[in-house]
Scaffold this active site. Structure first.
Site, PDB file in Angstrom:
ATOM      1  N   ASP A 118       0.857  -1.180   0.000  1.00 53.12           N
ATOM      2  CA  ASP A 118       0.000   0.000   0.000  1.00 53.12           C
ATOM      3  C   ASP A 118       0.896   1.234   0.000  1.00 53.12           C
ATOM      4  O   ASP A 118       1.788   1.364   0.850  1.00 53.12           O
ATOM      5  CB  ASP A 118      -0.891   0.029   1.245  1.00 53.12           C
ATOM      6  CG  ASP A 118      -1.960  -1.047   1.228  1.00 53.12           C
ATOM      7  OD1 ASP A 118      -2.267  -1.563   0.137  1.00 53.12           O
ATOM      8  OD2 ASP A 118      -2.495  -1.363   2.308  1.00 53.12           O
ATOM      9  N   ASP A 124     -13.495  -4.295  -2.160  1.00 49.67           N
ATOM     10  CA  ASP A 124     -13.368  -4.112  -0.715  1.00 49.67           C
ATOM     11  C   ASP A 124     -14.688  -4.526  -0.073  1.00 49.67           C
ATOM     12  O   ASP A 124     -15.687  -3.800  -0.150  1.00 49.67           O
ATOM     13  CB  ASP A 124     -13.031  -2.659  -0.381  1.00 49.67           C
ATOM     14  CG  ASP A 124     -11.668  -2.251  -0.919  1.00 49.67           C
ATOM     15  OD1 ASP A 124     -10.809  -3.137  -1.092  1.00 49.67           O
ATOM     16  OD2 ASP A 124     -11.463  -1.045  -1.168  1.00 49.67           O
TER      17      ASP A 124
END
Length: 257
Positions: free
Chosen positions: A11, A130
């Site tokens: 990330d 997600d």
């Protein structure tokens, strides 16, 4: 049988690799290129890079580090973050990415998936989902703009329906990010992944929850996913990728050595 893949996830925020817990409270864990090189050397099958605030802040992933990563590693890698146009995708692929992943932009404009597939082919189009388990309704729901806690919102999509929709529109792979498990290292959500596996005709990548080598074994055997993505166990050197692959091979799982 196709070999299962081990996929470290990096990330990226403000030019650094970060990691949070359940998509919150991100801390800096290192620099992009050295971490990518380390994971490639350890035996990762591919890497995934998420510019986690790009979509929420209406910008596209920074191309400067994409080209530096491409120069340093010899394994495939995928990039994600605010990709909303054919031109943006083409530029990232030209800078060295092997695949591009879209998540929030596809929720805003589902036709983006089919347009990308028409232009570049299904094989390099990954959809990130997600997924959040809502205990009150006992259902799995899709969230958007999760890279910025203040911008995160629930969509109208249930996870199973969105999984089917993105396949109809031409995605080549799905990464299921299980938000409830993210960063807590308590194991992958086998129940949810198994449910999605039944609906998924394209490669399915499990994301969220890896804490031990047995968690990888269990998700491959029980949920029958094609790849397992993890971050904190690799960033914090809790698990070495080479040793993980030796363990999985000894457990009878087809894995690239």
């Amino acid at each position: 049988m196709l070999a299962k893949r081990i996929v470290p996830c990096l990330d990226v925020k403000d030019g650094c690799v970060v990691k949070g817990v359940q998509f919150r409270n991100h801390e800096i864990v290192g620099d992009i290129v050295p971490l990518a090189a380390r994971y490639a050397a350890e035996g990762a099958d591919e890497l995934v890079f998420y510019d986690i605030t790009a979509s929420a802040h209406d910008r596209v992933v920074d191309k400067s580090w994409v080209s530096r990563v491409a120069e340093q590693i010899d394994i495939p890698f995928c990039v994600a973050g605010g990709i909303k146009t054919i031109g943006q995708a083409r530029e990232l692929l030209a800078f060295g990415a092997d695949k591009i992943s879209v998540n929030s932009p596809a929720l805003s404009d589902p036709s983006l998936i089919s347009r990308l597939q028409d232009e570049f082919g299904r094989q390099c189009i990954v959809i990130g989902i997600d997924s959040f388990y809502d205990a009150a309704s006992d259902s799995y729901k899709v969230k958007q703009f999760t890279g910025d806690e203040a911008a995160t919102k629930e969509t109208a999509w249930y996870t199973q329906d969105w999984v089917e929709e993105v396949q109809k529109r031409g995605c080549g792979e799905i990464v299921l990010n299980v938000m409830n498990q993210d960063g807590v290292r308590g194991g992958y959500d086998i129940k949810q992944l198994s449910l999605v596996r039944q609906l998924c005709d394209v490669p399915l990548i499990a994301s969220g929850g890896a804490g031990t080598m047995t968690h990888f074994r269990d998700v491959f055997i029980e949920a029958k996913v094609d790849a397992a993505l993890a971050a904190s166990v690799f960033h914090k050197a809790i698990i070495n990728i080479g040793e993980l692959k030796q363990y999985l091979a000894a457990e009878g799982i087809a894995i690239r050595q």
